[in-house]
Design a protein around this motif. Structure first.
Motif, PDB file in Angstrom:
ATOM      1  N   VAL A 103       0.850  -1.194   0.000  1.00 62.19           N
ATOM      2  CA  VAL A 103       0.000   0.000   0.000  1.00 62.19           C
ATOM      3  C   VAL A 103       0.887   1.246   0.000  1.00 62.19           C
ATOM      4  CG1 VAL A 103      -1.727   1.305   1.307  1.00 62.19           C
ATOM      5  CG2 VAL A 103      -1.851  -1.191   1.227  1.00 62.19           C
ATOM      6  N   GLN A 104       0.619   2.165  -0.933  1.00 62.25           N
ATOM      7  CA  GLN A 104       1.415   3.387  -0.984  1.00 62.25           C
ATOM      8  C   GLN A 104       1.165   4.216   0.268  1.00 62.25           C
ATOM      9  OE1 GLN A 104       1.356   5.735  -4.622  1.00 62.25           O
ATOM     10  NE2 GLN A 104       1.838   7.582  -3.454  1.00 62.25           N
ATOM     11  N   ILE A 105       2.251   4.578   0.965  1.00 62.98           N
ATOM     12  CA  ILE A 105       2.122   5.379   2.187  1.00 62.98           C
ATOM     13  C   ILE A 105       2.783   6.743   2.060  1.00 62.98           C
ATOM     14  CG2 ILE A 105       1.875   3.399   3.755  1.00 62.98           C
ATOM     15  CD1 ILE A 105       4.908   3.836   4.460  1.00 62.98           C
ATOM     16  N   HIS A 106       3.587   6.935   1.001  1.00 65.29           N
ATOM     17  CA  HIS A 106       4.331   8.195   0.906  1.00 65.29           C
ATOM     18  C   HIS A 106       4.858   8.389  -0.506  1.00 65.29           C
ATOM     19  CE1 HIS A 106       8.057  10.698   1.551  1.00 65.29           C
ATOM     20  NE2 HIS A 106       7.221  11.372   2.299  1.00 65.29           N
ATOM     21  N   SER A 107       4.905   9.634  -0.930  1.00 64.39           N
ATOM     22  CA  SER A 107       5.567   9.984  -2.180  1.00 64.39           C
ATOM     23  C   SER A 107       6.197  11.356  -1.989  1.00 64.39           C
ATOM     24  CB  SER A 107       4.582  10.004  -3.343  1.00 64.39           C
ATOM     25  OG  SER A 107       5.269  10.222  -4.560  1.00 64.39           O
ATOM     26  N   ARG A 108       7.385  11.518  -2.519  1.00 65.78           N
ATOM     27  CA  ARG A 108       8.122  12.758  -2.328  1.00 65.78           C
ATOM     28  C   ARG A 108       8.878  13.078  -3.609  1.00 65.78           C
ATOM     29  NH1 ARG A 108      10.195  16.029   1.181  1.00 65.78           N
ATOM     30  NH2 ARG A 108      12.335  16.770   1.014  1.00 65.78           N
ATOM     31  N   THR A 109       8.869  14.361  -3.956  1.00 69.62           N
ATOM     32  CA  THR A 109       9.677  14.834  -5.070  1.00 69.62           C
ATOM     33  C   THR A 109      10.815  15.652  -4.494  1.00 69.62           C
ATOM     34  OG1 THR A 109       7.766  14.875  -6.542  1.00 69.62           O
ATOM     35  CG2 THR A 109       9.673  16.186  -7.201  1.00 69.62           C
ATOM     36  N   ASP A 110      12.042  15.263  -4.824  1.00 65.00           N
ATOM     37  CA  ASP A 110      13.218  15.912  -4.257  1.00 65.00           C
ATOM     38  C   ASP A 110      14.404  15.600  -5.165  1.00 65.00           C
ATOM     39  OD1 ASP A 110      14.219  16.717  -1.077  1.00 65.00           O
ATOM     40  OD2 ASP A 110      15.715  16.136  -2.552  1.00 65.00           O
ATOM     41  N   SER A 111      15.234  16.582  -5.398  1.00 66.04           N
ATOM     42  CA  SER A 111      16.384  16.359  -6.278  1.00 66.04           C
ATOM     43  C   SER A 111      17.720  16.415  -5.538  1.00 66.04           C
ATOM     44  CB  SER A 111      16.374  17.396  -7.408  1.00 66.04           C
ATOM     45  OG  SER A 111      16.460  18.703  -6.861  1.00 66.04           O
ATOM     46  N   SER A 112      17.704  16.316  -4.220  1.00 66.88           N
ATOM     47  CA  SER A 112      18.956  16.397  -3.448  1.00 66.88           C
ATOM     48  C   SER A 112      19.948  15.312  -3.829  1.00 66.88           C
ATOM     49  CB  SER A 112      18.665  16.314  -1.950  1.00 66.88           C
ATOM     50  OG  SER A 112      17.863  17.391  -1.549  1.00 66.88           O
ATOM     51  N   PHE A 113      19.452  14.091  -3.994  1.00 67.74           N
ATOM     52  CA  PHE A 113      20.333  12.962  -4.312  1.00 67.74           C
ATOM     53  C   PHE A 113      19.776  12.263  -5.544  1.00 67.74           C
ATOM     54  CE2 PHE A 113      20.225  13.421   0.371  1.00 67.74           C
ATOM     55  CZ  PHE A 113      21.480  13.960   0.529  1.00 67.74           C
ATOM     56  N   ARG A 114      20.545  12.247  -6.614  1.00 68.80           N
ATOM     57  CA  ARG A 114      20.096  11.677  -7.889  1.00 68.80           C
ATOM     58  C   ARG A 114      20.465  10.210  -8.047  1.00 68.80           C
ATOM     59  NH1 ARG A 114      17.132  14.801 -11.580  1.00 68.80           N
ATOM     60  NH2 ARG A 114      17.326  16.968 -10.946  1.00 68.80           N
ATOM     61  N   ARG A 115      21.454   9.761  -7.274  1.00 70.69           N
ATOM     62  CA  ARG A 115      21.883   8.365  -7.367  1.00 70.69           C
ATOM     63  C   ARG A 115      22.527   7.978  -6.059  1.00 70.69           C
ATOM     64  NH1 ARG A 115      26.177  10.218 -11.539  1.00 70.69           N
ATOM     65  NH2 ARG A 115      24.342  10.031 -12.800  1.00 70.69           N
ATOM     66  N   GLY A 116      22.597   6.679  -5.838  1.00 74.70           N
ATOM     67  CA  GLY A 116      23.262   6.187  -4.641  1.00 74.70           C
ATOM     68  C   GLY A 116      22.755   4.820  -4.234  1.00 74.70           C
ATOM     69  N   LEU A 117      23.406   4.277  -3.246  1.00 78.43           N
ATOM     70  CA  LEU A 117      23.209   2.903  -2.795  1.00 78.43           C
ATOM     71  C   LEU A 117      22.062   2.783  -1.802  1.00 78.43           C
ATOM     72  CD1 LEU A 117      27.005   2.271  -2.280  1.00 78.43           C
ATOM     73  CD2 LEU A 117      25.618   1.611  -4.251  1.00 78.43           C
ATOM     74  N   VAL A 118      21.766   1.564  -1.413  1.00 80.61           N
ATOM     75  CA  VAL A 118      20.788   1.312  -0.357  1.00 80.61           C
ATOM     76  C   VAL A 118      21.544   0.849   0.885  1.00 80.61           C
ATOM     77  CG1 VAL A 118      18.920   0.708  -1.950  1.00 80.61           C
ATOM     78  CG2 VAL A 118      20.365  -1.093  -1.014  1.00 80.61           C
ATOM     79  N   GLY A 119      20.867   0.952   2.013  1.00 83.63           N
ATOM     80  CA  GLY A 119      21.461   0.515   3.269  1.00 83.63           C
ATOM     81  C   GLY A 119      20.436   0.561   4.382  1.00 83.63           C
ATOM     82  N   PHE A 120      20.902   0.323   5.597  1.00 83.62           N
ATOM     83  CA  PHE A 120      20.014   0.250   6.757  1.00 83.62           C
ATOM     84  C   PHE A 120      20.613   1.033   7.909  1.00 83.62           C
ATOM     85  CE2 PHE A 120      19.923  -3.799   4.399  1.00 83.62           C
ATOM     86  CZ  PHE A 120      18.694  -3.597   3.786  1.00 83.62           C
ATOM     87  N   ARG A 121      19.728   1.513   8.802  1.00 86.23           N
ATOM     88  CA  ARG A 121      20.203   2.302   9.932  1.00 86.23           C
ATOM     89  C   ARG A 121      19.405   1.995  11.184  1.00 86.23           C
ATOM     90  NH1 ARG A 121      19.328   6.941  13.109  1.00 86.23           N
ATOM     91  NH2 ARG A 121      21.285   7.921  13.678  1.00 86.23           N
ATOM     92  N   THR A 122      20.120   1.863  12.283  1.00 83.49           N
ATOM     93  CA  THR A 122      19.520   1.824  13.614  1.00 83.49           C
ATOM     94  C   THR A 122      20.390   2.685  14.521  1.00 83.49           C
ATOM     95  OG1 THR A 122      20.745  -0.192  14.164  1.00 83.49           O
ATOM     96  CG2 THR A 122      18.461  -0.470  13.401  1.00 83.49           C
ATOM     97  N   PHE A 123      19.816   3.074  15.655  1.00 78.87           N
ATOM     98  CA  PHE A 123      20.542   3.902  16.612  1.00 78.87           C
ATOM     99  C   PHE A 123      20.079   3.554  18.023  1.00 78.87           C
ATOM    100  CE2 PHE A 123      21.138   7.762  19.145  1.00 78.87           C
ATOM    101  CZ  PHE A 123      22.488   8.005  18.919  1.00 78.87           C
ATOM    102  N   GLY A 124      21.010   3.539  18.952  1.00 73.87           N
ATOM    103  CA  GLY A 124      20.655   3.268  20.354  1.00 73.87           C
ATOM    104  C   GLY A 124      20.087   1.868  20.517  1.00 73.87           C
ATOM    105  N   THR A 125      18.855   1.775  21.017  1.00 73.20           N
ATOM    106  CA  THR A 125      18.233   0.466  21.261  1.00 73.20           C
ATOM    107  C   THR A 125      17.356  -0.003  20.100  1.00 73.20           C
ATOM    108  OG1 THR A 125      16.419   1.505  22.467  1.00 73.20           O
ATOM    109  CG2 THR A 125      18.302   0.743  23.771  1.00 73.20           C
ATOM    110  N   GLU A 126      17.428   0.677  18.971  1.00 74.49           N
ATOM    111  CA  GLU A 126      16.669   0.252  17.794  1.00 74.49           C
ATOM    112  C   GLU A 126      17.256  -1.048  17.249  1.00 74.49           C
ATOM    113  OE1 GLU A 126      15.903   4.880  16.424  1.00 74.49           O
ATOM    114  OE2 GLU A 126      17.125   3.577  15.158  1.00 74.49           O
ATOM    115  N   ALA A 127      16.383  -1.911  16.706  1.00 74.13           N
ATOM    116  CA  ALA A 127      16.864  -3.181  16.150  1.00 74.13           C
ATOM    117  C   ALA A 127      15.868  -3.738  15.151  1.00 74.13           C
ATOM    118  CB  ALA A 127      17.096  -4.202  17.268  1.00 74.13           C
ATOM    119  N   ALA A 128      16.411  -4.398  14.120  1.00 78.88           N
ATOM    120  CA  ALA A 128      15.580  -5.062  13.119  1.00 78.88           C
ATOM    121  C   ALA A 128      16.369  -6.179  12.463  1.00 78.88           C
ATOM    122  CB  ALA A 128      15.120  -4.074  12.049  1.00 78.88           C
TER     123      ALA A 128
END
Length: 186
Positions: A103-128
């Motif tokens: 289900v689509q939850i978000h759409s954004r138009t932005d030209s700050s970053f045109r290309r780049g890799l994928v990755g993951f982030r957690t901080f503190g007690t966050e976990a997945a």
């Protein structure tokens, strides 16, 4: 080991199958190789309702963009914690569209970053746990599809365990085409 060719990482669909274990889980899109410049999209269950929290990271500093309350989409903090869910991101030109479990939850138009890799982030007690990640170029062709159950990784952070990439604590895990860990010979 050769770094990924960033010219191939502009228009793509990234699909991430994950289990949120604690607090929040972020996905980098169009990230620099060091993760210091990227979009970061986070599922966060620390408030009264779960939210989808977009960020923009410039030179390591985050700016939080307008959030999306996920309760109107039928989600609760409990329904997103400890269960397997799928985030899908479509990066096409300057438009980034996000789907949660189809289900689509978000759409954004932005030209700050045109290309780049994928990755993951957690901080503190966050976990997945990331069970699967696949990135397919807009015109076809797979950029990324590791089999974590075989120990394939390639990310700059996280730990392989139980057939998944475990991301927790203060972790920025950007795809870097790193080889799988090899056993040491003694």
């Amino acid at each position: 080991v050769q770094s990924p060719d960033l010219t191939q990482w502009s228009n793509y669909t990234a699909t991430v199958v994950f289990t949120l274990q604690s607090e929040a889980f972020g996905v980098f899109l169009r990230s620099s190789t060091d993760g210091q410049n990227a979009y970061m999209f986070q599922i966060n269950v620390t408030g009264a309702n779960p939210v989808f929290k977009p960020h923009e990271r410039n030179n390591g500093n985050y700016t939080v963009l307008p959030t999306v309350d996920l309760a109107p989409f039928g989600y609760s903090n409990a329904s997103l914690t400890g269960t397997t869910n799928t985030l899908q991101f479509v990066a096409s030109g300057t438009t980034l569209t996000t789907f949660l479990n189809g289900v689509q939850i978000h759409s954004r138009t932005d030209s700050s970053f045109r290309r780049g890799l994928v990755g993951f982030r957690t901080f503190g007690t966050e976990a997945a746990s990331v069970h699967q990640v696949q990135v397919v170029k807009a015109g076809g062709g797979t950029l990324l599809d590791p089999d974590f159950s075989l120990g394939e990784n390639g990310f700059s952070g996280g730990v392989i365990g139980n057939g998944a990439l475990l991301v927790s604590g203060n972790t920025d895990a950007v795809f870097a085409n790193l080889p799988a860990s090899l056993p040491l010979v003694r």
